[in-house]
Scaffold this motif. Structure first.
Motif, PDB file in Angstrom:
ATOM      1  N   GLU A  51      58.768  68.511  49.021  1.00 45.94           N
ATOM      2  CA  GLU A  51      59.934  68.727  48.196  1.00 45.94           C
ATOM      3  C   GLU A  51      60.898  67.559  48.413  1.00 45.94           C
ATOM      4  O   GLU A  51      61.206  67.204  49.543  1.00 45.94           O
ATOM      5  CB  GLU A  51      60.610  70.042  48.580  1.00 45.94           C
ATOM      6  N   SER A  54      66.130  67.769  48.328  1.00 47.85           N
ATOM      7  CA  SER A  54      66.788  68.902  48.985  1.00 47.85           C
ATOM      8  C   SER A  54      67.105  68.590  50.443  1.00 47.85           C
ATOM      9  O   SER A  54      67.515  69.459  51.189  1.00 47.85           O
ATOM     10  CB  SER A  54      65.874  70.126  48.929  1.00 47.85           C
ATOM     11  N   TRP A 111      57.737  73.179  44.059  1.00 44.27           N
ATOM     12  CA  TRP A 111      58.698  72.207  44.603  1.00 44.27           C
ATOM     13  C   TRP A 111      58.045  70.935  45.117  1.00 44.27           C
ATOM     14  O   TRP A 111      58.712  70.090  45.710  1.00 44.27           O
ATOM     15  CB  TRP A 111      59.523  72.853  45.725  1.00 44.27           C
ATOM     16  N   GLN A 112      56.752  70.770  44.903  1.00 42.05           N
ATOM     17  CA  GLN A 112      56.069  69.580  45.426  1.00 42.05           C
ATOM     18  C   GLN A 112      56.286  68.357  44.542  1.00 42.05           C
ATOM     19  O   GLN A 112      56.252  68.450  43.315  1.00 42.05           O
ATOM     20  CB  GLN A 112      54.565  69.830  45.551  1.00 42.05           C
ATOM     21  N   SER A 113      56.462  67.234  45.181  1.00 41.03           N
ATOM     22  CA  SER A 113      56.530  65.930  44.531  1.00 41.03           C
ATOM     23  C   SER A 113      55.586  64.988  45.272  1.00 41.03           C
ATOM     24  O   SER A 113      55.169  65.263  46.401  1.00 41.03           O
ATOM     25  CB  SER A 113      57.956  65.372  44.597  1.00 41.03           C
TER      26      SER A 113
END
Length: 135
Positions: A51, A54, A111-113
């Motif tokens: 993520e 954040s 939420w993964q990038s």
């Protein structure tokens, strides 16, 4: 297999650089199911799925600083102070990731990038190879 090389300007500081958009564009052009392989052909960089935005990217840099301090302990000692740690980092953050692609879209978690991780302040430009293997 289709493959493309992209350039990423990482600057002269430690970075976690988001390459999700470039990866998404590449797989969208393929338009089918398969696997995306992301590879950094450098001895001092890695690829991470996490993520971003954040605070996790800053936390990753902080954790790597704790694990791999930029001091004079490293035997691989050319370049800036602590450069040897950059050569150890790919053992912790590997220089590759493979991501499933369904219908021309990466099957990432909510939420993964996809990020390029680079502690090497001596190199300001990186290459990333995106390869697509269709089913």
């Amino acid at each position: 297999m289709r493959s493309e090389l992209i350039s990423v300007a990482t600057g002269s500081r430690e970075t976690v650089h988001d390459i999700t958009a470039e990866c998404a564009e590449f797989v969208r052009a393929q338009g089918e199911d398969g696997l995306l392989h992301v590879f950094v052909p450098h001895a001092t960089a890695g690829v991470a799925l996490l993520e971003l935005g954040s605070g996790s990217d800053d936390d990753l840099i902080a954790a790597l600083r704790d694990l791999l301090p930029a001091d004079d302990r490293w035997r691989h000692a050319h370049g800036s102070r602590g450069h040897g740690r950059s050569h150890v980092m790919p053992a912790l953050v590997p220089p590759y990731a493979t991501i499933p692609v369904l219908g021309g879209r990466m099957a990432l978690g909510t939420w993964q990038s996809v990020a390029l991780v680079d502690l090497n302040v001596d190199n300001t430009q990186r290459q990333v190879r995106l390869s697509f293997l269709s089913h």
